[in-house]
Scaffold this motif. Structure first.
Motif, PDB file in Angstrom:
ATOM      1  N   PRO A 136       0.813  -1.217   0.000  1.00  0.00           N
ATOM      2  CA  PRO A 136       0.000   0.000   0.000  1.00  0.00           C
ATOM      3  C   PRO A 136       0.846   1.266   0.000  1.00  0.00           C
ATOM      4  O   PRO A 136       2.015   1.250   0.383  1.00  0.00           O
ATOM      5  CB  PRO A 136      -0.810  -0.123   1.295  1.00  0.00           C
ATOM      6  CG  PRO A 136       0.045  -0.975   2.172  1.00  0.00           C
ATOM      7  CD  PRO A 136       0.723  -1.952   1.272  1.00  0.00           C
ATOM      8  N   VAL A 137       0.209   2.352  -0.411  1.00  0.00           N
ATOM      9  CA  VAL A 137       0.905   3.629  -0.588  1.00  0.00           C
ATOM     10  C   VAL A 137       0.106   4.762   0.051  1.00  0.00           C
ATOM     11  O   VAL A 137      -1.124   4.809  -0.069  1.00  0.00           O
ATOM     12  CB  VAL A 137       1.102   3.935  -2.093  1.00  0.00           C
ATOM     13  CG1 VAL A 137       1.530   5.377  -2.336  1.00  0.00           C
ATOM     14  CG2 VAL A 137       2.121   2.971  -2.702  1.00  0.00           C
ATOM     15  N   VAL A 138       0.811   5.665   0.721  1.00  0.00           N
ATOM     16  CA  VAL A 138       0.282   6.988   1.045  1.00  0.00           C
ATOM     17  C   VAL A 138       0.974   7.943   0.089  1.00  0.00           C
ATOM     18  O   VAL A 138       2.208   8.007   0.041  1.00  0.00           O
ATOM     19  CB  VAL A 138       0.534   7.375   2.511  1.00  0.00           C
ATOM     20  CG1 VAL A 138       0.247   8.851   2.740  1.00  0.00           C
ATOM     21  CG2 VAL A 138      -0.326   6.523   3.438  1.00  0.00           C
ATOM     22  N   LEU A 139       0.190   8.676  -0.688  1.00  0.00           N
ATOM     23  CA  LEU A 139       0.701   9.466  -1.800  1.00  0.00           C
ATOM     24  C   LEU A 139       0.582  10.944  -1.466  1.00  0.00           C
ATOM     25  O   LEU A 139      -0.505  11.441  -1.160  1.00  0.00           O
ATOM     26  CB  LEU A 139      -0.106   9.135  -3.056  1.00  0.00           C
ATOM     27  CG  LEU A 139       0.258   9.791  -4.378  1.00  0.00           C
ATOM     28  CD1 LEU A 139       1.711   9.544  -4.742  1.00  0.00           C
ATOM     29  CD2 LEU A 139      -0.669   9.273  -5.486  1.00  0.00           C
ATOM     30  N   ALA A 140       1.711  11.653  -1.506  1.00  0.00           N
ATOM     31  CA  ALA A 140       1.739  13.074  -1.171  1.00  0.00           C
ATOM     32  C   ALA A 140       2.178  13.893  -2.369  1.00  0.00           C
ATOM     33  O   ALA A 140       3.102  13.503  -3.094  1.00  0.00           O
ATOM     34  CB  ALA A 140       2.682  13.332   0.004  1.00  0.00           C
ATOM     35  N   GLY A 141       1.539  15.032  -2.554  1.00  0.00           N
ATOM     36  CA  GLY A 141       1.891  15.915  -3.659  1.00  0.00           C
ATOM     37  C   GLY A 141       1.960  17.351  -3.223  1.00  0.00           C
ATOM     38  O   GLY A 141       1.176  17.797  -2.372  1.00  0.00           O
TER      39      GLY A 141
END
Length: 230
Positions: free
Chosen positions: A62-67
């Motif tokens: 799983p991924v936590v995606l930050a931009g």
């Protein structure tokens, strides 16, 4: 989701590169959090989403995606099932049918906002002096010079194409609202964050808190990891 098994994927915005996340990455590594940074071509929105998806394909679990900034549109445009939470750092979040330019210009910018226009080759560069006045005014003079030296220009094709249904309509989002941002008005940020029903953290930081306030950015990412795990 086990937060220790999750990977944090960090995406830079316009006029920055992966190094803008270095201080945040170091703090996450202290917590034994796996991190990956993405380099965007900033040539078209589709190209940038493809670059992100290519990285996500290589991440196990799983991924936590930050931009940051423009990258808010990029992280909202992926539909990877690995992404369990989104973190917006002073970021733009267009809704379906909107362009990045639409939300960027929703409210009036202040007097310190730089004038932006494509050069004779079609690329938009940030004026070097704007790194000290609008982009990262809380950074040191040496850091501001580095930011100007490594900046990546933006193509208008990134910000003039309407987006599809954004991922923030399907999964939870966190938003760091930069109250002293001279690139994206705080009123614009709050509008987008509230529209997303994001968990909002507002601080008196500049447009690039991943560099100038990395502890705050890391704390929000850790919160997203924790809630996603639960």
């Amino acid at each position: 989701m086990n937060s220790k098994a999750a990977t944090v994927v960090l995406v830079h915005g316009a006029w920055a590169d992966e190094s803008s996340w270095d201080k945040t990455v170091a703090l996450l590594h202290e917590k034994q959090i796996k991190t990956v940074t993405v380099r965007l071509p900033l040539s078209t929105l589709a190209d940038d989403v493809a670059a992100l998806d290519q990285v996500l394909e290589q991440v196990a679990g799983p991924v936590v995606l930050a931009g940051h900034a423009y990258a808010g549109a990029v992280i909202g445009a992926t539909h990877s099932s690995k992404v369990k939470a989104l973190v917006y750092v002073a970021a733009l979040a267009p809704d379906q049918g909107e362009t990045v330019a639409d939300v960027f210009n929703r409210y009036e910018h202040d007097a310190l906002a730089p004038q932006l226009a494509p050069d004779d080759k079609g690329w938009i560069w940030l004026p070097p002096e704007a790194f000290a006045t609008a982009f990262a005014q809380h950074a040191s003079p040496a850091e501001q010079k580095v930011l100007a030296a490594v900046q990546l220009p933006l193509s208008p094709a990134c910000i003039t194409v309407a987006v599809g249904e954004p991922l923030w309509k399907q999964i939870p989002a966190w938003y760091l609202l930069a109250e002293q941002d001279h690139m994206i008005p705080k009123q614009t940020q709050r509008f987008m964050a509230e529209r997303m029903h994001a968990r909002i953290s507002a601080y008196p930081v500049d447009h690039l808190p991943s560099l100038t306030a990395p502890k705050l950015v890391a704390a929000i990412i850790l919160d997203a990891l924790s809630h996603s795990a639960a």
